[in-house]
Design a protein around this motif. Structure first.
Motif, short mmCIF file in Angstrom:
data_model
loop_
_atom_site.label_atom_id
_atom_site.label_comp_id
_atom_site.label_asym_id
_atom_site.label_seq_id
_atom_site.Cartn_x
_atom_site.Cartn_y
_atom_site.Cartn_z
N LEU A 182 0.82 -1.21 0.00
CA LEU A 182 0.00 0.00 0.00
C LEU A 182 0.85 1.26 0.00
O LEU A 182 0.69 2.14 -0.85
CB LEU A 182 -0.95 -0.02 1.20
CG LEU A 182 -1.85 1.20 1.39
CD1 LEU A 182 -2.71 1.45 0.16
CD2 LEU A 182 -2.71 1.03 2.64
N ALA A 183 1.77 1.37 0.96
CA ALA A 183 2.56 2.60 1.08
C ALA A 183 3.62 2.70 -0.01
O ALA A 183 3.74 3.72 -0.70
CB ALA A 183 3.20 2.67 2.46
N SER A 202 -4.53 -10.45 0.37
CA SER A 202 -4.58 -11.05 1.70
C SER A 202 -5.94 -11.66 2.04
O SER A 202 -6.02 -12.58 2.86
CB SER A 202 -4.24 -9.99 2.75
OG SER A 202 -5.28 -9.02 2.84
N GLY A 203 -7.01 -11.12 1.48
CA GLY A 203 -8.35 -11.58 1.85
C GLY A 203 -8.87 -10.93 3.11
O GLY A 203 -9.99 -11.21 3.55
N ASP A 204 -8.08 -10.04 3.72
CA ASP A 204 -8.51 -9.34 4.92
C ASP A 204 -9.50 -8.22 4.57
O ASP A 204 -9.50 -7.73 3.43
CB ASP A 204 -7.31 -8.72 5.64
CG ASP A 204 -6.33 -9.76 6.14
OD1 ASP A 204 -6.77 -10.91 6.38
OD2 ASP A 204 -5.13 -9.44 6.28
N PRO A 205 -10.32 -7.80 5.53
CA PRO A 205 -11.21 -6.65 5.27
C PRO A 205 -10.38 -5.42 4.90
O PRO A 205 -9.27 -5.22 5.39
CB PRO A 205 -11.93 -6.45 6.60
CG PRO A 205 -11.84 -7.78 7.28
CD PRO A 205 -10.53 -8.38 6.86
N ALA A 206 -10.93 -4.58 4.03
CA ALA A 206 -10.21 -3.39 3.59
C ALA A 206 -10.09 -2.40 4.74
O ALA A 206 -11.07 -2.13 5.43
CB ALA A 206 -10.93 -2.74 2.42
N PRO A 207 -8.91 -1.85 4.96
CA PRO A 207 -8.77 -0.81 5.98
C PRO A 207 -9.43 0.48 5.50
O PRO A 207 -9.69 0.65 4.31
CB PRO A 207 -7.25 -0.64 6.10
CG PRO A 207 -6.71 -1.10 4.79
CD PRO A 207 -7.62 -2.17 4.31
N GLY A 208 -9.70 1.37 6.42
CA GLY A 208 -10.30 2.64 6.05
C GLY A 208 -9.29 3.63 5.53
O GLY A 208 -8.07 3.45 5.66
N ASP A 209 -9.79 4.71 4.91
CA ASP A 209 -8.95 5.82 4.45
C ASP A 209 -7.83 5.38 3.53
O ASP A 209 -6.67 5.78 3.68
CB ASP A 209 -8.37 6.58 5.65
CG ASP A 209 -9.44 7.15 6.56
OD1 ASP A 209 -10.49 7.57 6.03
OD2 ASP A 209 -9.23 7.14 7.79
N ASN A 211 -7.65 5.92 0.18
CA ASN A 211 -7.40 7.00 -0.79
C ASN A 211 -6.87 6.49 -2.13
O ASN A 211 -6.40 7.30 -2.94
CB ASN A 211 -6.43 8.04 -0.21
CG ASN A 211 -6.99 8.72 1.01
OD1 ASN A 211 -8.16 9.06 1.05
ND2 ASN A 211 -6.16 8.90 2.03
N VAL A 212 -6.91 5.18 -2.34
CA VAL A 212 -6.54 4.60 -3.64
C VAL A 212 -7.49 3.43 -3.90
O VAL A 212 -8.02 2.83 -2.95
CB VAL A 212 -5.08 4.08 -3.67
CG1 VAL A 212 -4.08 5.23 -3.60
CG2 VAL A 212 -4.83 3.07 -2.57
N PRO A 213 -7.70 3.06 -5.17
CA PRO A 213 -8.49 1.86 -5.45
C PRO A 213 -7.81 0.62 -4.89
O PRO A 213 -6.59 0.51 -4.91
CB PRO A 213 -8.55 1.82 -6.98
CG PRO A 213 -8.21 3.20 -7.43
CD PRO A 213 -7.28 3.75 -6.40
N ARG A 214 -8.61 -0.32 -4.40
CA ARG A 214 -8.10 -1.59 -3.89
C ARG A 214 -8.73 -2.72 -4.68
O ARG A 214 -9.94 -2.77 -4.86
CB ARG A 214 -8.45 -1.75 -2.41
CG ARG A 214 -8.18 -3.15 -1.82
CD ARG A 214 -8.65 -3.18 -0.37
NE ARG A 214 -8.50 -4.49 0.26
CZ ARG A 214 -9.49 -5.38 0.38
NH1 ARG A 214 -10.71 -5.11 -0.11
NH2 ARG A 214 -9.27 -6.55 0.98
N ILE A 215 -7.90 -3.62 -5.19
CA ILE A 215 -8.38 -4.82 -5.86
C ILE A 215 -7.78 -6.03 -5.16
O ILE A 215 -6.72 -5.94 -4.53
CB ILE A 215 -8.01 -4.84 -7.37
CG1 ILE A 215 -6.50 -4.73 -7.58
CG2 ILE A 215 -8.74 -3.73 -8.12
CD1 ILE A 215 -6.05 -4.85 -9.04
N THR A 216 -8.47 -7.15 -5.22
CA THR A 216 -7.98 -8.36 -4.55
C THR A 216 -7.44 -9.38 -5.54
O THR A 216 -6.91 -10.41 -5.14
CB THR A 216 -9.09 -8.99 -3.71
OG1 THR A 216 -10.21 -9.29 -4.54
CG2 THR A 216 -9.53 -8.02 -2.61
#
Length: 227
Positions: A182-183, A202-209, A211-216
């Motif tokens: 992420l960073a 990872s399959g973990d719940p998405a963290p908040g904030d 500020n970028v698109p997240r794909i699994t």
């Protein structure tokens, strides 16, 4: 409008963790595999960070990992010669285990079919990283590989992202960058003016904030970039 898509290599296109795990377990078959794999990963991350910071050479960070591991396995203090002899057996095992993630080829082909320019930005040794791209069959799909050892900077420094954009002939604002950190990857790309996409397998719940698109999965990337 996105004209080019750049990718991280290890952990994004190539399954580095599985390759490293396979190689280290084969190297020490009598050790507890769960502990061994996790500890080797930790040692690798620490040593590579020092390599990227300029504190260690490529060979020195490799030696540091195995000398530390050998000591913790009760094998004594290894000198450089013994470490190098071990590495001469380990590295071919690691290379033999290089494989792409199953979702990588389809995503690359879908993006190329749109006429997008494709490339790689990777922290690491240029010779080894290009060998990985070749070994997993993506050299034709990814003609531009920008590695930190040649670029003079490493992610998340904005300079390496801009160097790769220049190599592809696009403005940073017309490029997207996809990576599993992420960073280092997604936020680093955004800071350099690109569209950053975080690949979170990872399959973990998405963290908040974020500020970028997240794909699994990379299967989702063409659709994400079409938005």
């Amino acid at each position: 409008m996105i004209e080019a898509v750049l990718f991280d290599l290890d952990g994004t296109l190539l399954d580095h963790e599985s390759a490293a795990a396979e190689a280290i377990v084969r190297s020490f078959p009598d050790a507890d595999p769960a502990w061994l794999v996790m500890h080797w990963s930790d040692l690798t991350e620490e040593a590579v960070d020092r390599y990227l910071a300029g504190e260690l050479t490529l060979d020195a960070q490799r030696r540091l990992r195995i000398v530390t591991l050998a000591r913790e396995l009760g094998l004594g203090d290894w000198d450089d010669a013994r470490a190098d002899a071990w590495l001469a057996e380990f590295l071919p095992r690691y290379r033999a285990a290089w494989r792409p993630f199953p979702d990588a080829a389809g995503a690359l082909d879908a993006l190329a079919a749109r006429g997008l320019r494709l490339g790689v930005i990777t922290n690491g040794d240029a010779e080894q990283q290009r060998a990985k791209v070749e070994r997993i069959g993506f050299a034709d799909r990814l003609p531009v590989v920008v590695a930190s050892s040649e670029a003079g900077s490493a992610k998340p420094d904005a300079a390496i992202f801009r160097t790769a954009c220049a190599a592809l002939g696009v403005r940073p604002g017309a490029a997207a960058y996809v990576g599993d950190r992420l960073a280092t990857d997604a936020w680093g790309a955004v800071a350099a003016g690109l569209t950053g996409v975080w690949l979170d397998r990872s399959g973990d719940p998405a963290p908040g904030d974020l500020n970028v698109p997240r794909i699994t999965t990379l299967d989702a990337l063409p659709g994400e970039l079409a938005v």
